[in-house]
Motif scaffolding. Structure first.
Motif, PDB file in Angstrom:
ATOM      1  N   MET A  74      66.993 -33.695 -23.956  1.00  0.00           N
ATOM      2  CA  MET A  74      66.155 -32.503 -24.099  1.00  0.00           C
ATOM      3  C   MET A  74      66.248 -31.625 -22.841  1.00  0.00           C
ATOM      4  O   MET A  74      66.288 -30.399 -22.939  1.00  0.00           O
ATOM      5  N   VAL A  75      66.304 -32.281 -21.665  1.00  0.00           N
ATOM      6  CA  VAL A  75      66.431 -31.544 -20.404  1.00  0.00           C
ATOM      7  C   VAL A  75      67.778 -30.831 -20.372  1.00  0.00           C
ATOM      8  O   VAL A  75      67.859 -29.653 -20.001  1.00  0.00           O
ATOM      9  N   LEU A  76      68.854 -31.539 -20.756  1.00  0.00           N
ATOM     10  CA  LEU A  76      70.190 -30.922 -20.782  1.00  0.00           C
ATOM     11  C   LEU A  76      70.210 -29.728 -21.731  1.00  0.00           C
ATOM     12  O   LEU A  76      70.778 -28.686 -21.413  1.00  0.00           O
ATOM     13  N   GLN A  77      69.570 -29.879 -22.859  1.00  0.00           N
ATOM     14  CA  GLN A  77      69.514 -28.804 -23.839  1.00  0.00           C
ATOM     15  C   GLN A  77      68.714 -27.624 -23.274  1.00  0.00           C
ATOM     16  O   GLN A  77      69.090 -26.464 -23.437  1.00  0.00           O
ATOM     17  N   TYR A  78      67.613 -27.890 -22.577  1.00  0.00           N
ATOM     18  CA  TYR A  78      66.778 -26.843 -21.988  1.00  0.00           C
ATOM     19  C   TYR A  78      67.575 -26.018 -20.987  1.00  0.00           C
ATOM     20  O   TYR A  78      67.455 -24.791 -20.939  1.00  0.00           O
ATOM     21  N   PHE A  79      68.405 -26.681 -20.174  1.00  0.00           N
ATOM     22  CA  PHE A  79      69.203 -25.985 -19.168  1.00  0.00           C
ATOM     23  C   PHE A  79      70.539 -25.486 -19.713  1.00  0.00           C
ATOM     24  O   PHE A  79      71.339 -24.930 -18.971  1.00  0.00           O
ATOM     25  N   GLY A  80      70.782 -25.703 -20.965  1.00  0.00           N
ATOM     26  CA  GLY A  80      72.001 -25.198 -21.589  1.00  0.00           C
ATOM     27  C   GLY A  80      73.247 -25.985 -21.211  1.00  0.00           C
ATOM     28  O   GLY A  80      74.346 -25.431 -21.184  1.00  0.00           O
ATOM     29  N   GLU A  81      73.097 -27.255 -20.923  1.00  0.00           N
ATOM     30  CA  GLU A  81      74.227 -28.097 -20.540  1.00  0.00           C
ATOM     31  C   GLU A  81      74.678 -28.940 -21.737  1.00  0.00           C
ATOM     32  O   GLU A  81      73.953 -29.121 -22.722  1.00  0.00           O
ATOM     33  N   ASP A  82      75.884 -29.469 -21.610  1.00  0.00           N
ATOM     34  CA  ASP A  82      76.465 -30.322 -22.644  1.00  0.00           C
ATOM     35  C   ASP A  82      75.674 -31.630 -22.731  1.00  0.00           C
ATOM     36  O   ASP A  82      75.325 -32.220 -21.710  1.00  0.00           O
TER      37      ASP A  82
ATOM     38  N   ASP B  91      76.221 -35.790 -12.512  1.00  0.00           N
ATOM     39  CA  ASP B  91      76.714 -34.407 -12.507  1.00  0.00           C
ATOM     40  C   ASP B  91      75.555 -33.410 -12.629  1.00  0.00           C
ATOM     41  O   ASP B  91      75.470 -32.434 -11.885  1.00  0.00           O
ATOM     42  N   PHE B  92      74.664 -33.690 -13.592  1.00  0.00           N
ATOM     43  CA  PHE B  92      73.546 -32.770 -13.822  1.00  0.00           C
ATOM     44  C   PHE B  92      72.650 -32.675 -12.592  1.00  0.00           C
ATOM     45  O   PHE B  92      72.318 -31.588 -12.130  1.00  0.00           O
TER      46      PHE B  92
ATOM     47  N   GLY C 296      73.338 -33.475  -9.562  1.00  0.00           N
ATOM     48  CA  GLY C 296      74.094 -32.897  -8.441  1.00  0.00           C
ATOM     49  C   GLY C 296      74.042 -31.377  -8.486  1.00  0.00           C
ATOM     50  O   GLY C 296      73.845 -30.714  -7.451  1.00  0.00           O
ATOM     51  N   ILE C 297      74.227 -30.834  -9.682  1.00  0.00           N
ATOM     52  CA  ILE C 297      74.134 -29.371  -9.862  1.00  0.00           C
ATOM     53  C   ILE C 297      72.723 -28.896  -9.520  1.00  0.00           C
ATOM     54  O   ILE C 297      72.531 -27.897  -8.814  1.00  0.00           O
ATOM     55  N   LEU C 298      71.717 -29.618  -9.994  1.00  0.00           N
ATOM     56  CA  LEU C 298      70.332 -29.262  -9.739  1.00  0.00           C
ATOM     57  C   LEU C 298      70.015 -29.328  -8.241  1.00  0.00           C
ATOM     58  O   LEU C 298      69.361 -28.431  -7.691  1.00  0.00           O
ATOM     59  N   ARG C 299      70.537 -30.359  -7.545  1.00  0.00           N
ATOM     60  CA  ARG C 299      70.312 -30.490  -6.101  1.00  0.00           C
ATOM     61  C   ARG C 299      70.968 -29.339  -5.342  1.00  0.00           C
ATOM     62  O   ARG C 299      70.361 -28.741  -4.445  1.00  0.00           O
ATOM     63  N   ARG C 300      72.208 -28.982  -5.701  1.00  0.00           N
ATOM     64  CA  ARG C 300      72.886 -27.850  -5.037  1.00  0.00           C
ATOM     65  C   ARG C 300      72.130 -26.546  -5.284  1.00  0.00           C
ATOM     66  O   ARG C 300      71.991 -25.719  -4.393  1.00  0.00           O
ATOM     67  N   PHE C 301      71.634 -26.378  -6.523  1.00  0.00           N
ATOM     68  CA  PHE C 301      70.856 -25.176  -6.832  1.00  0.00           C
ATOM     69  C   PHE C 301      69.624 -25.090  -5.940  1.00  0.00           C
ATOM     70  O   PHE C 301      69.333 -24.034  -5.360  1.00  0.00           O
ATOM     71  N   MET C 302      68.886 -26.195  -5.821  1.00  0.00           N
ATOM     72  CA  MET C 302      67.666 -26.210  -5.011  1.00  0.00           C
ATOM     73  C   MET C 302      67.989 -25.951  -3.536  1.00  0.00           C
ATOM     74  O   MET C 302      67.255 -25.219  -2.855  1.00  0.00           O
ATOM     75  N   THR C 303      69.095 -26.504  -3.034  1.00  0.00           N
ATOM     76  CA  THR C 303      69.500 -26.285  -1.648  1.00  0.00           C
ATOM     77  C   THR C 303      69.811 -24.804  -1.414  1.00  0.00           C
ATOM     78  O   THR C 303      69.341 -24.201  -0.439  1.00  0.00           O
ATOM     79  N   GLU C 304      70.585 -24.228  -2.307  1.00  0.00           N
ATOM     80  CA  GLU C 304      70.931 -22.804  -2.176  1.00  0.00           C
ATOM     81  C   GLU C 304      69.700 -21.922  -2.343  1.00  0.00           C
ATOM     82  O   GLU C 304      69.569 -20.903  -1.669  1.00  0.00           O
ATOM     83  N   TRP C 305      68.799 -22.318  -3.230  1.00  0.00           N
ATOM     84  CA  TRP C 305      67.551 -21.564  -3.416  1.00  0.00           C
ATOM     85  C   TRP C 305      66.745 -21.547  -2.123  1.00  0.00           C
ATOM     86  O   TRP C 305      66.263 -20.494  -1.698  1.00  0.00           O
TER      87      TRP C 305
END
Length: 112
Positions: free
Chosen positions: A5-13, A20-21, A23-32
């Motif tokens: 459901m979380v993957l679907q909410y964020f539009g991921e496969d 992977d998911f 990791g992407i979320l952690r990089r997003f938060m770091t850049e934010w």
């Protein structure tokens, strides 16, 4: 099921690995967080520059008031002396001995 459901909410496969998911979320938060800090630094620098410009303008205004706009006392003093100078000039022009006529005394004539 909740992860899907979380993957679907964020539009991921749906087949994306958790590593992977997140990791992407952690990089997003770091850049934010970096972007938020950058915006804060920019806003502080702008506020500092605005404060500096206001202080400079106030200093120039005080300087202008001090040197450009004269007080009433200095204006009266100047106006009195500006009236005295033409009167003094008139007395010296009409007199045979300019020093005596100007000061109304018995001063010795100026050497010529």
């Amino acid at each position: 099921k909740k992860y899907n459901m979380v993957l679907q909410y964020f539009g991921e496969d749906e087949n994306m690995a958790t590593g992977d998911f997140f990791g992407i979320l952690r990089r997003f938060m770091t850049e934010w967080n970096k972007a938020v800090q950058l915006v804060d630094r920019i806003e502080k620098a702008e506020a500092k520059e605005k404060k500096r410009a206001a202080a400079k303008a106030a200093k120039e205004a005080r300087k202008k008031d001090k040197h450009g706009a004269k007080s009433d006392a200095s204006r009266k003093k100047e106006s009195g002396s500006s009236r005295a100078a033409p009167l003094l000039m008139q007395r010296t022009k009409n007199a045979k001995e300019p020093v005596e006529a100007a000061f109304g005394g018995d001063a010795a004539p100026a050497a010529r």
